[in-house]
Design an enzyme around this catalytic site. Structure first.
Site, PDB file in Angstrom:
ATOM      1  N   HIS A  84      -3.138   0.282   0.523  1.00 36.90           N
ATOM      2  CA  HIS A  84      -3.344   0.428  -0.917  1.00 36.90           C
ATOM      3  C   HIS A  84      -2.329  -0.364  -1.728  1.00 36.90           C
ATOM      4  CE1 HIS A  84      -0.323   3.769  -0.582  1.00 36.90           C
ATOM      5  NE2 HIS A  84       0.002   3.344  -1.786  1.00 36.90           N
ATOM      6  N   ASP A 134      -4.521   3.185   6.280  1.00 37.97           N
ATOM      7  CA  ASP A 134      -3.741   2.656   5.160  1.00 37.97           C
ATOM      8  C   ASP A 134      -2.597   1.764   5.632  1.00 37.97           C
ATOM      9  OD1 ASP A 134      -3.065   2.297   2.517  1.00 37.97           O
ATOM     10  OD2 ASP A 134      -2.004   4.203   2.321  1.00 37.97           O
ATOM     11  N   SER A 227       5.503   4.202  -1.393  1.00 38.98           N
ATOM     12  CA  SER A 227       4.357   3.767  -0.603  1.00 38.98           C
ATOM     13  C   SER A 227       4.634   2.478   0.140  1.00 38.98           C
ATOM     14  CB  SER A 227       3.147   3.564  -1.493  1.00 38.98           C
ATOM     15  OG  SER A 227       2.536   4.784  -1.780  1.00 38.98           O
TER      16      SER A 227
END
Length: 271
Positions: A84, A134, A227
């Site tokens: 992402h 991811d 992230s």
């Protein structure tokens, strides 16, 4: 020849448009439901401030000059991050900084590279608003010079053990904060049975693809801005920060299980 093949693979993976496996309409509509920890979420909650060069494999990913995600240097010219973190982002907008410690202050150890291209795992998608598969690789336009402040980290050679591992990043220091931590932080976090996260987050986790890390009450873990960052143990990279519970960052942090993706990663980077 191998490098030419890898570059061809990057182009065929639609790196320059940020395209991956198409999502169905239902999955696409669910994207905003849960913020992934990097796009609008994740610093290290709790934990401690790192000392200079403590995590030489940690990199900072910038988009349009602003801190966007974390990542890990796995080759001098390759970075592993979350899918992402590159989804829909043109490589020309991205810069990767290594050897960094504080965001606002320049350190002599800092190096930066622009991005040639990136590839998400082919089946990256959102389910119940949270990303699955991811992971992504980023190919840099040049190689970082390896020294005491900048080093690569090895991919895992065995499945993630249920033990304490170290997460690091510049994300929000707590759910009620706003913006990144200026200084790199880290936390020792337990890797739990994957079922421990079930019932606490937006959906149940996928065993073998995701790791349930941290604590149910979120006393320490990832938050916005972390992230794509690393979960490391014994000199190996076992996890990539993926997602958590919305704005509050008050429960477990989910990491992509790197061990499951080693063959795919090395199909780009080489062994």
């Amino acid at each position: 020849m191998k490098q030419q093949i890898l570059l061809a693979a990057l182009v065929s993976a639609s790196l320059f448009t940020g395209c991956g496996e198409p999502m169905d309409e239902a999955s696409a509509e669910q994207q905003p439901a849960v913020e992934a920890t990097g796009q609008k979420e994740q610093e290290i909650v709790g934990g401690a401030y790192a000392y200079q060069n403590q995590f030489p494999y940690q990199v900072r990913i910038l988009v349009d000059g602003n801190t966007y995600c974390g990542g890990s240097l796995i080759k001098p010219n390759w970075v592993l991050t979350a899918g992402h973190c590159v989804d829909g982002i043109d490589p020309s907008r991205m810069t990767v900084v290594a050897g960094d410690h504080t965001i606002t202050g320049y350190e002599s150890t800092e190096q930066s590279q622009t991005v040639y291209g990136h590839a998400k795992y082919p089946y990256f998608q959102y389910i119940s608003g949270a990303p699955v598969h991811d992971v992504a690789v980023i190919l840099l336009n040049g190689s970082f010079w390896l020294n005491g402040a900048v080093q690569t980290i090895a991919l895992p050679s065995y499945p993630a053990p249920q033990t304490s591992m170290t997460a690091s990043g510049w994300g929000w220091p707590w759910g009620g904060a706003y913006g990144a931590s200026d200084q790199l932080k880290y936390a020792g976090l337990p890797v739990n049975p994957v079922t421990s996260c079930n019932g606490w987050l937006a959906r149940n986790l996928y065993a073998g693809l995701e790791l349930c890390v941290g604590y149910s009450n979120g006393v320490s873990g990832g938050c916005h801005g972390d992230s794509g960052g690393p979960l490391a143990y014994g000199g190996q990279l076992f996890g990539v920060v993926s997602w958590g519970r919305g704005v509050s960052c008050d429960s477990y942090t989910v990491f992509a299980d790197v061990y499951s993706y080693v063959s795919w990663i090395q199909s780009y980077t080489g062994p």
